[in-house]
Design a protein around this motif. Structure first.
Motif, PDB file in Angstrom:
ATOM      1  N   GLY A  49      42.924  26.478  39.037  1.00  0.00           N
ATOM      2  CA  GLY A  49      42.327  27.002  37.821  1.00  0.00           C
ATOM      3  C   GLY A  49      41.500  28.248  38.054  1.00  0.00           C
ATOM      4  N   HIS A  50      40.850  28.322  39.203  1.00  0.00           N
ATOM      5  CA  HIS A  50      40.073  29.528  39.519  1.00  0.00           C
ATOM      6  C   HIS A  50      40.993  30.743  39.586  1.00  0.00           C
ATOM      7  CE1 HIS A  50      37.239  32.296  41.318  1.00  0.00           C
ATOM      8  NE2 HIS A  50      38.146  32.538  42.260  1.00  0.00           N
ATOM      9  N   CYS A  51      42.181  30.562  40.165  1.00  0.00           N
ATOM     10  CA  CYS A  51      43.147  31.655  40.252  1.00  0.00           C
ATOM     11  C   CYS A  51      43.535  32.139  38.855  1.00  0.00           C
ATOM     12  CB  CYS A  51      44.410  31.190  40.982  1.00  0.00           C
ATOM     13  SG  CYS A  51      44.138  30.551  42.647  1.00  0.00           S
ATOM     14  N   VAL A  52      43.786  31.191  37.974  1.00  0.00           N
ATOM     15  CA  VAL A  52      44.152  31.519  36.595  1.00  0.00           C
ATOM     16  C   VAL A  52      43.035  32.321  35.933  1.00  0.00           C
ATOM     17  CG1 VAL A  52      44.640  30.563  34.306  1.00  0.00           C
ATOM     18  CG2 VAL A  52      45.667  29.512  36.347  1.00  0.00           C
ATOM     19  N   ASN A  53      41.807  31.802  36.015  1.00  0.00           N
ATOM     20  CA  ASN A  53      40.666  32.474  35.388  1.00  0.00           C
ATOM     21  C   ASN A  53      40.421  33.851  35.980  1.00  0.00           C
ATOM     22  OD1 ASN A  53      40.229  30.251  33.753  1.00  0.00           O
ATOM     23  ND2 ASN A  53      38.728  29.347  35.129  1.00  0.00           N
ATOM     24  N   SER A  54      40.562  33.978  37.282  1.00  0.00           N
ATOM     25  CA  SER A  54      40.335  35.240  37.967  1.00  0.00           C
ATOM     26  C   SER A  54      41.316  36.310  37.500  1.00  0.00           C
ATOM     27  CB  SER A  54      40.454  35.025  39.478  1.00  0.00           C
ATOM     28  OG  SER A  54      40.307  36.227  40.171  1.00  0.00           O
ATOM     29  N   ILE A  55      42.587  35.967  37.482  1.00  0.00           N
ATOM     30  CA  ILE A  55      43.612  36.941  37.094  1.00  0.00           C
ATOM     31  C   ILE A  55      43.575  37.219  35.596  1.00  0.00           C
ATOM     32  CG2 ILE A  55      46.103  37.344  36.912  1.00  0.00           C
ATOM     33  CD1 ILE A  55      46.360  35.936  39.643  1.00  0.00           C
ATOM     34  N   GLU A  56      43.554  36.167  34.792  1.00  0.00           N
ATOM     35  CA  GLU A  56      43.548  36.374  33.339  1.00  0.00           C
ATOM     36  C   GLU A  56      42.299  37.139  32.904  1.00  0.00           C
ATOM     37  OE1 GLU A  56      44.217  32.613  31.380  1.00  0.00           O
ATOM     38  OE2 GLU A  56      46.353  32.622  31.902  1.00  0.00           O
ATOM     39  N   GLY A  57      41.169  36.842  33.542  1.00  0.00           N
ATOM     40  CA  GLY A  57      39.926  37.526  33.191  1.00  0.00           C
ATOM     41  C   GLY A  57      39.933  38.992  33.571  1.00  0.00           C
ATOM     42  N   SER A  58      40.338  39.289  34.795  1.00  0.00           N
ATOM     43  CA  SER A  58      40.286  40.678  35.265  1.00  0.00           C
ATOM     44  C   SER A  58      41.352  41.553  34.600  1.00  0.00           C
ATOM     45  CB  SER A  58      40.418  40.740  36.786  1.00  0.00           C
ATOM     46  OG  SER A  58      41.656  40.211  37.215  1.00  0.00           O
ATOM     47  N   VAL A  59      42.564  41.054  34.490  1.00  0.00           N
ATOM     48  CA  VAL A  59      43.629  41.838  33.859  1.00  0.00           C
ATOM     49  C   VAL A  59      43.375  41.950  32.355  1.00  0.00           C
ATOM     50  CG1 VAL A  59      46.111  41.952  33.363  1.00  0.00           C
ATOM     51  CG2 VAL A  59      45.326  41.275  35.641  1.00  0.00           C
ATOM     52  N   GLY A  60      42.882  40.884  31.756  1.00  0.00           N
ATOM     53  CA  GLY A  60      42.609  40.885  30.326  1.00  0.00           C
ATOM     54  C   GLY A  60      41.549  41.877  29.893  1.00  0.00           C
ATOM     55  N   LYS A  61      40.680  42.279  30.818  1.00  0.00           N
ATOM     56  CA  LYS A  61      39.614  43.237  30.506  1.00  0.00           C
ATOM     57  C   LYS A  61      40.091  44.687  30.539  1.00  0.00           C
ATOM     58  CE  LYS A  61      35.807  40.385  32.175  1.00  0.00           C
ATOM     59  NZ  LYS A  61      34.812  40.206  33.237  1.00  0.00           N
ATOM     60  N   LEU A  62      41.272  44.925  31.081  1.00  0.00           N
ATOM     61  CA  LEU A  62      41.781  46.294  31.174  1.00  0.00           C
ATOM     62  C   LEU A  62      42.108  46.833  29.782  1.00  0.00           C
ATOM     63  CD1 LEU A  62      44.263  45.957  34.179  1.00  0.00           C
ATOM     64  CD2 LEU A  62      42.012  47.046  34.204  1.00  0.00           C
ATOM     65  N   ASP A  63      41.718  48.073  29.510  1.00  0.00           N
ATOM     66  CA  ASP A  63      42.088  48.720  28.256  1.00  0.00           C
ATOM     67  C   ASP A  63      43.609  48.813  28.188  1.00  0.00           C
ATOM     68  OD1 ASP A  63      39.465  49.110  27.489  1.00  0.00           O
ATOM     69  OD2 ASP A  63      39.344  51.137  28.308  1.00  0.00           O
ATOM     70  N   GLY A  64      44.161  48.442  27.055  1.00  0.00           N
ATOM     71  CA  GLY A  64      45.603  48.533  26.868  1.00  0.00           C
ATOM     72  C   GLY A  64      46.344  47.239  27.123  1.00  0.00           C
ATOM     73  N   VAL A  65      45.675  46.232  27.724  1.00  0.00           N
ATOM     74  CA  VAL A  65      46.302  44.930  27.940  1.00  0.00           C
ATOM     75  C   VAL A  65      46.029  44.070  26.709  1.00  0.00           C
ATOM     76  CG1 VAL A  65      46.292  42.813  29.315  1.00  0.00           C
ATOM     77  CG2 VAL A  65      46.173  45.036  30.455  1.00  0.00           C
ATOM     78  N   HIS A  66      47.110  43.574  26.096  1.00  0.00           N
ATOM     79  CA  HIS A  66      46.983  42.800  24.865  1.00  0.00           C
ATOM     80  C   HIS A  66      47.122  41.302  25.099  1.00  0.00           C
ATOM     81  CE1 HIS A  66      47.140  46.581  22.721  1.00  0.00           C
ATOM     82  NE2 HIS A  66      48.159  46.912  23.493  1.00  0.00           N
ATOM     83  N   PHE A  67      47.803  40.920  26.186  1.00  0.00           N
ATOM     84  CA  PHE A  67      48.059  39.509  26.468  1.00  0.00           C
ATOM     85  C   PHE A  67      48.299  39.347  27.955  1.00  0.00           C
ATOM     86  CE2 PHE A  67      51.212  36.163  27.249  1.00  0.00           C
ATOM     87  CZ  PHE A  67      50.628  35.070  26.626  1.00  0.00           C
ATOM     88  N   VAL A  68      47.714  38.297  28.536  1.00  0.00           N
ATOM     89  CA  VAL A  68      47.999  37.961  29.938  1.00  0.00           C
ATOM     90  C   VAL A  68      47.971  36.441  30.069  1.00  0.00           C
ATOM     91  CG1 VAL A  68      45.581  38.280  30.621  1.00  0.00           C
ATOM     92  CG2 VAL A  68      47.352  38.302  32.360  1.00  0.00           C
ATOM     93  N   LYS A  69      48.990  35.889  30.734  1.00  0.00           N
ATOM     94  CA  LYS A  69      49.084  34.445  30.901  1.00  0.00           C
ATOM     95  C   LYS A  69      49.655  34.123  32.272  1.00  0.00           C
ATOM     96  CE  LYS A  69      48.958  30.162  29.464  1.00  0.00           C
ATOM     97  NZ  LYS A  69      47.671  29.501  29.323  1.00  0.00           N
TER      98      LYS A  69
END
Length: 68
Positions: free
Chosen positions: A14-34
């Motif tokens: 779960g930490h891996c999921v939160n780490s990636i979804e959180g960091s990529v999701g904060k990028l301008d232009g990213v609308h969805f990450v799963k």
């Protein structure tokens, strides 16, 4: 908008999921990450004019995971 599925090594919890979804999701232009741990993939929808695929991969790499 562009959709891509990245194969990512090193994700296991779960930490891996939160780490990636959180960091990529904060990028301008990213609308969805799963993250899909079972498949070892990350689905991303983004606007190429706002963020590059290289930047998305770099952000995942910076979290300690390897993008194939």
């Amino acid at each position: 908008m562009e959709k891509i599925t990245l194969n990512v090594n090193g994700m296991s919890c779960g930490h891996c999921v939160n780490s990636i979804e959180g960091s990529v999701g904060k990028l301008d232009g990213v609308h969805f990450v799963k993250v899909n741990l079972a498949k070892g993939t990350v689905d991303v929808e983004f606007t190429p004019a706002e963020v590059t695929l290289s930047k998305i991969k770099e952000t995942i790499d910076d979290q300690g995971y390897e993008v194939e």
